[in-house]
Design a protein around this motif. Structure first.
Motif, short mmCIF file in Angstrom:
data_model
loop_
_atom_site.label_atom_id
_atom_site.label_comp_id
_atom_site.label_asym_id
_atom_site.label_seq_id
_atom_site.Cartn_x
_atom_site.Cartn_y
_atom_site.Cartn_z
N PHE A 160 2.84 -2.68 10.28
CA PHE A 160 2.17 -2.71 11.58
C PHE A 160 3.17 -2.29 12.66
CE2 PHE A 160 -0.01 -6.16 9.17
CZ PHE A 160 -1.23 -5.53 9.04
N PRO A 161 2.93 -1.14 13.32
CA PRO A 161 3.94 -0.63 14.25
C PRO A 161 4.14 -1.48 15.50
CG PRO A 161 2.00 0.80 14.23
CD PRO A 161 1.81 -0.21 13.15
N SER A 162 3.12 -2.23 15.94
CA SER A 162 3.35 -3.00 17.16
C SER A 162 3.89 -4.40 16.89
CB SER A 162 2.08 -3.10 18.02
OG SER A 162 0.97 -2.55 17.41
N LEU A 163 4.29 -4.66 15.65
CA LEU A 163 4.81 -5.98 15.33
C LEU A 163 6.29 -5.91 14.97
CD1 LEU A 163 1.81 -6.58 15.30
CD2 LEU A 163 2.11 -7.87 13.20
N GLU B 94 7.17 -10.75 12.69
CA GLU B 94 5.72 -10.86 12.86
C GLU B 94 4.96 -10.21 11.71
OE1 GLU B 94 5.20 -11.03 17.72
OE2 GLU B 94 5.44 -9.10 16.73
N ARG C 212 5.94 -8.65 2.89
CA ARG C 212 4.68 -9.00 3.54
C ARG C 212 3.61 -9.38 2.51
NH1 ARG C 212 1.95 -4.22 6.92
NH2 ARG C 212 1.68 -3.47 4.80
N ALA C 213 3.57 -8.61 1.41
CA ALA C 213 2.61 -8.94 0.35
C ALA C 213 2.97 -10.27 -0.30
CB ALA C 213 2.57 -7.83 -0.68
N PRO D 221 0.81 -1.22 0.00
CA PRO D 221 0.00 0.00 0.00
C PRO D 221 0.84 1.27 0.00
CG PRO D 221 0.17 -0.82 2.21
CD PRO D 221 0.92 -1.81 1.35
N ARG E 170 2.39 1.24 5.39
CA ARG E 170 1.49 0.70 6.42
C ARG E 170 2.04 -0.55 7.11
NH1 ARG E 170 -4.44 1.64 3.70
NH2 ARG E 170 -5.22 0.83 5.66
N ILE F 257 4.79 -12.89 9.21
CA ILE F 257 4.03 -14.14 9.40
C ILE F 257 2.53 -13.91 9.54
CG2 ILE F 257 5.95 -15.47 10.39
CD1 ILE F 257 4.68 -14.98 13.15
N VAL F 258 2.13 -12.64 9.72
CA VAL F 258 0.70 -12.35 9.87
C VAL F 258 -0.13 -12.70 8.63
CG1 VAL F 258 -0.84 -10.34 9.89
CG2 VAL F 258 0.61 -10.81 11.85
N PRO F 259 0.35 -12.40 7.41
CA PRO F 259 -0.50 -12.67 6.24
C PRO F 259 -0.97 -14.13 6.16
CG PRO F 259 1.39 -11.38 5.60
CD PRO F 259 1.61 -11.76 7.03
#
Ligand code: ATP
Ligand code: MG
Lengths: 236, 289
Positions: free
Chosen positions: A88-91, A95, A149-150, A82, A86, A98-100
């Motif tokens: 994720f600041p708390s990761l 992390e 991440r993408a 994006p 963007r 691995i979130v996707p």
């Protein structure tokens, strides 16, 4: 493989995309250029399902995807990098990767399969700092993280929204190389850019957008030769 | 005051704090992730204790009754999120009206089914003893509640910080839209978190029954304290809820001993002081988009 036909998208009453049609062929990089506010991000968000179009058709691999929730579109194999990255600041960096959602689609023969290892191989700096917070990275490294991440959703098509924004010229050059390398792995890419030269360097085909419509299209060499279009729509 | 008595009051405060923690943890994470203030969260506490009471009356035994009650309350949470709250996401006024209204409906439902006279959930017989703690006797059951609260805090901390599920939840608090564009079905995440929050409040109700008694109205008392904890601790973090709950539990309990008429005022003074120093709460991450 990605196709838009007469897409109209609104924010409330403002009519932003006014009948947009274009397609991104398999394995190609298509650049979408235009000034601030032309509707480039809205185009990307319309495809990803974040701002679904009110009318028109968007199809991917010949299946209609407009109207599906964003997570289903992502699972069809469309990855989003994006605008503004963007992260994720708390990761931590790891992390963020691995979130996707892990994908369960079969990869076609010859297509690269993306996982943590493959992303770390492409961007070794992310591996070195995997326990750091994502936002501790420099702008260019954050861009790599957003791309990585993408890729973790194992997409076949990737939407990149101004990857060069706010980066130093040397880093922009690196971003250009990354895009070329991704294309070589078989990915189809829709590249939104304000940086005219980056886009012309990486793309196979260029679309110029103004006020929610495509006003010109052609090859990078044609655009480089066409000063009128450059002045009128791109402010070069 | 003798130190042994002070020590007892502190233990009582901790036990109360742990009960508050179980409620506030769910409230805080639901607030942080889904942007919804669930004013009906106290109903899960009520549901927990009253359902457990009926099951104990059926001779099910305290522990089985506890588990069954938690499962039922979690199911109630799922229904509430799926069929009611889902319609009001992003509409703040409607959320307040809906959840406030629901809290009345649930309270009346409890009165209708169980009556208005105070009931009591008996302490489970295995823990119905007092321990000699340096001269004073302290009920083992309250120590057990403190222990459960601490174990739960460790478990939730681990889940939040060391697992992929936890990372997904934190990512959702940061940027929900981005998370959905990465292939995560945010609705499933919302419903699961809501169920966990409801289950925790139900557990608090069952464990709190033998200590706090059972009456309609306790849900709103506990909800107000929990909202203070959420504000003090910061949105969307278990850690904030834990520290905030201990703080409020101790202030409330010790306040009742020393300045009975000022207790609630003291709790709010603490909240104001914290907000003046740290507007996002002790562990808050700041407003998110
Ligand atoms: N959330 C929104 N609500 C209302 N209008 C919006 C919203 N987001 C964008 N717009 C408007 O839509 C138009 C297109 O915006 P969009 O973000 O797609 O432009 P863009 O081409 O991506 O610009 P930039 O190069 O600055 O990123 C602009 O006029 C903008 O003001
Ligand atoms: Mg944009």
């Amino acid at each position: 493989m990605l196709k838009l036909e007469d897409v109209h998208t609104y924010y409330g009453y403002s009519h932003i995309l006014q009948g947009l049609s274009f397609s991104v062929p398999k394995g190609k990089c298509v650049a979408l250029l235009g000034r601030n506010g032309a509707g480039k991000t809205t185009t990307i968000h319309s495809i990803a399902g974040l701002t679904p179009p009110r009318t028109g058709r968007i199809s991917y691999l010949d299946k209609p995807i407009s109207g599906l929730p964003p997570y289903k579109i992502a699972r069809h194999g469309i990855g989003l990098v994006p605008q503004g990255r963007r992260i994720f600041p708390s990761l931590t960096i790891r992390e963020n990767l691995i979130v996707p959602a892990k994908d369960s689609r079969q990869t076609e023969a010859g297509q690269k399969k993306w996982d943590l290892e493959a992303v770390f191989e492409l961007f070794p700096v992310l591996k070195e700092r995997e326990q750091n917070m994502g936002t501790q990275l420099s702008g260019g490294q954050q861009q790599m993280l957003a791309i990585g991440r993408a890729l973790m959703t194992n997409p076949q098509c990737i939407l990149m929204d101004e990857p060069s924004e706010g980066l130093a010229p040397v880093i922009i050059e690196q971003v250009g190389e990354i895009i070329t390398r991704l294309k070589d792995t078989g990915l189809s890419i829709l590249l939104v850019e304000q940086n005219f030269y980056l886009a012309c360097g990486a793309a196979d085909h260029v679309l110029v957008m103004s006020k929610g419509q495509i006003v010109w299209q052609g090859s990078p060499t044609e655009l480089l030769a066409n000063e009128e279009i450059q002045h009128q729509y791109l402010g070069v | 005051m003798a130190t042994s008595i002070l020590f007892m009051h502190i233990l009582n405060g901790l036990a109360y704090g742990m009960l508050l923690f179980m409620i506030a943890a769910g409230l805080s994470i639901i607030f942080g992730l889904m942007n919804i203030v669930n004013l009906a969260h106290g109903a899960f506490y009520l549901g927990g204790v009253y359902i457990a009471y009926s099951l104990v009356q059926q001779n099910l035994g305290f522990w089985l009754a506890m588990i069954a009650s938690i499962v039922l309350v979690a199911g109630l949470g799922v229904l509430m999120e799926r069929f009611l709250l889902e319609r009001v996401y992003g509409k703040e006024l409607e959320q307040v009206l809906l959840t406030f209204g629901l809290s009345f409906i649930f309270a009346d439902l409890v009165k209708w089914i169980w009556g208005t006279s105070p009931l009591a959930l008996p302490v489970p017989s295995s823990l119905d003893v007092s321990l000699d703690m340096g001269g004073t006797m302290f009920p083992a059951y309250r120590l057990f509640v403190i222990l459960v609260g601490c174990l739960l805090a460790v478990l939730l901390w681990y889940m939040e910080n060391k697992t992929r599920i936890g990372a997904i939840i934190r990512a959702g608090v940061d940027d929900r839209q981005m998370l959905s564009a990465l292939g995560i079905n945010i609705k499933v995440v919302f419903t699961s978190i809501f169920a966990v929050g409801a289950a925790l409040a139900g557990l608090s109700g069952v464990l709190g029954g033998p200590i706090m008694g059972m009456y309609v109205g306790i849900d709103s008392e506990i909800l107000v304290s929990s909202l203070v904890i959420v504000v003090v601790g910061g949105l969307g973090t278990w850690k904030g809820a834990f520290i905030g709950a201990i703080l409020v539990g101790l202030v409330d309990t010790l306040g009742r001993v020393w300045f009975p008429s000022l207790t609630m005022a003291m709790v709010f003074v603490i909240m104001i002081i914290v907000l003046l120093i740290k507007p996002n709460g002790l562990f808050g991450r700041g407003a998110h988009a």
